[in-house]
Design an enzyme around this catalytic site. Structure first.
Site, mmCIF file in Angstrom:
data_model
loop_
_atom_site.group_PDB
_atom_site.id
_atom_site.type_symbol
_atom_site.label_atom_id
_atom_site.label_comp_id
_atom_site.label_asym_id
_atom_site.label_seq_id
_atom_site.Cartn_x
_atom_site.Cartn_y
_atom_site.Cartn_z
ATOM 1 N N ASP A 10 0.879 -1.177 0.000
ATOM 2 C CA ASP A 10 0.000 0.000 0.000
ATOM 3 C C ASP A 10 0.915 1.225 0.000
ATOM 4 O OD1 ASP A 10 -2.405 1.594 0.347
ATOM 5 O OD2 ASP A 10 -1.784 1.877 2.427
ATOM 6 N N SER A 11 0.300 2.404 -0.158
ATOM 7 C CA SER A 11 1.090 3.627 -0.054
ATOM 8 C C SER A 11 1.550 3.881 1.383
ATOM 9 C CB SER A 11 0.257 4.816 -0.536
ATOM 10 O OG SER A 11 -0.920 4.915 0.247
ATOM 11 N N CYS A 73 -4.116 -1.410 -1.926
ATOM 12 C CA CYS A 73 -4.249 0.039 -2.068
ATOM 13 C C CYS A 73 -5.329 0.263 -3.116
ATOM 14 C CB CYS A 73 -2.918 0.632 -2.528
ATOM 15 S SG CYS A 73 -3.006 2.393 -2.924
ATOM 16 N N GLU A 152 -2.312 8.537 8.543
ATOM 17 C CA GLU A 152 -0.846 8.399 8.563
ATOM 18 C C GLU A 152 -0.230 9.164 9.734
ATOM 19 O OE1 GLU A 152 1.427 6.623 6.603
ATOM 20 O OE2 GLU A 152 -0.297 5.604 5.707
ATOM 21 N N CYS A 186 -10.826 3.158 0.063
ATOM 22 C CA CYS A 186 -9.389 3.366 0.292
ATOM 23 C C CYS A 186 -9.066 2.526 1.514
ATOM 24 C CB CYS A 186 -9.121 4.839 0.557
ATOM 25 S SG CYS A 186 -7.515 5.169 1.296
ATOM 26 N N HIS A 188 -7.061 2.735 3.820
ATOM 27 C CA HIS A 188 -6.828 3.424 5.100
ATOM 28 C C HIS A 188 -8.125 3.566 5.910
ATOM 29 C CE1 HIS A 188 -2.947 4.633 3.424
ATOM 30 N NE2 HIS A 188 -2.627 5.189 4.575
#
Ligand code: DGL
Length: 271
Positions: A10-11, A73, A152, A186, A188
Site C-alpha cells: 500500500d502507499s 491500495c 498516517e 481506500c 486506510h
C-alpha cells in the site's frame, strides 16, 4: 504447496487492513508487507505516477521471492492494476473487485456509497466493477483526500473531534442519498471504521476492501494449490520507504502487536 510468503503493499498503513484479515483467515502464511510511507499519499497523483510507483512496489516484493501479491491500495488497484497484472509473474489481486462483489451481494435498496481517494473516484473503476455484478445498482462516490494524511499522522481515535468532523463532512451527501451499503474504497478508511460507523449509523453496512481481498486470496491459493504447509509459526515482516517510527506506532495499535523489531526501511527508488 508453496511455502514462500504472500506480498502485500500500500502507499502506507492502509494495506494493514488486508494483513490483519490474512492473519485471521490464513494463519500459517508468512507475509511481506511494503508501505510506501515516503511517497504517501498516492491519491492526488496522476495515473502515470501511480503506475510507476505500483511497478516499483511490485518489483520490491518480487525481490523478496513472494508467491502472490495483494495490491492492498485502492488507488493502485483502480489506476494501475489493469496495466501491471499481465506482466506480473505471480498471481496478483486488487481490492476493488472483491469489495464491489460483496457490496452487490448485500445491498437491499441498491444504493451503494463509495468513499475513496480522488484518483480512485476519478477512475470510475468501482462503477464499472459493480455494474458487472448488478447493473441496477446506483453508486455515489465521494473523494475524501484529507483522511489518508490524518490516518498516517496517527489520528485514528474514535474520540478525535477533528477526525470526526472531517469524516462527517465527507459522508453527509451519502447519508442524504440513503445508501444502505458503503464501500470504504481506500484501505486506510477501515482503520477508522468505528468513526465511519458512528456517522453512517447502524443500518449501513460497511465494506472493507482489504479484508475482502484477503478472503479472496485464501480461496485462490487453495484453488491454485499454493497454500503453505509448514509447521512453524508464521512470520510477518514490514518494509517502509521512510522513517520506521511513524509507521510502527500506528501499525502496532491497529494490529494489536508490536512491530518495532520487524519493520525495516528500504530505498524504493532503487527498484
Ligand atoms: N490506502 C490507499 C488507497 O487504498 C491510500 C491512497 C493514498 O495514498 O492516497 O487508496
Amino acid at each position: 504447496m508453496d511455502n514462500r510468503p504472500i506480498g502485500v503493499f500500500d502507499s502506507g498503513l492502509g494495506g494493514l487492513t488486508a494483513v490483519k484479515k490474512l492473519k485471521e483467515v490464513l494463519p500459517g502464511e508468512d507475509i511481506v508487507y511494503f508501505g510506501d510511507t515516503g511517497r504517501v499519499p498516492y491519491g492526488g497523483r496522476s495515473r502515470e505516477t501511480i503506475i510507476r510507483y505500483t511497478q516499483q512496489d511490485i518489483a520490491f516484493l518480487l525481490s523478496m521471492d513472494i508467491k502472490a501479491i495483494i495490491v492492498a491500495c485502492g488507488t493502485a488497484t483502480t489506476n494501475a492494476l489493469d496495466y501491471v497484472k499481465d506482466s506480473c509473474p505471480v498471481p496478483i489481486y486488487g481490492v476493488a473487485d472483491p469489495a464491489a462483489k460483496r457490496a452487490a451481494e448485500i445491498t437491499k435498496n441498491k444504493k451503494v456509497g463509495l468513499i475513496g481517494t480522488e484518483a480512485s473516484i476519478r477512475s470510475g473503476a468501482y462503477e464499472r466493477l459493480i455494474c458487472r455484478y448488478d447493473s441496477d445498482i446506483e453508486m455515489t462516490g465521494v473523494g475524501c483526500p484529507l483522511i489518508v494524511p490524518m490516518v498516517e499522522e496517527g489520528r485514528i481515535s474514535r474520540d478525535d473531534k477533528i477526525l470526526y468532523h472531517t469524516v462527517e463532512e465527507y459522508l453527509t451527501p451519502l447519508k442524504e442519498k440513503g445508501v444502505d451499503t458503503l464501500i470504504m474504497g481506500c484501505t486506510h478508511y477501515p482503520i477508522i471504521s468505528d468513526v465511519i460507523g458512528d456517522i453512517m449509523g447502524e443500518g449501513v453496512a460497511l465494506i472493507d476492501p482489504g479484508a475482502e481481498a484477503a478472503k479472496l486470496m485464501k480461496e485462490e491459493l487453495a484453488a491454485l494449490e499454493l497454500l503453505n504447509d509448514q509447521e512453524r509459526q508464521a512470520l510477518s515482516v514490514y518494509y517502509v520507504s521512510d522513517v520506521v517510527y511513524e509507521f510502527t506506532k500506528t501499525a502496532s495499535i491497529f494490529l494489536g502487536e508490536n512491530v518495532d523489531d520487524i519493520t525495516i526501511r528500504i530505498d524504493i527508488e532503487h527498484y
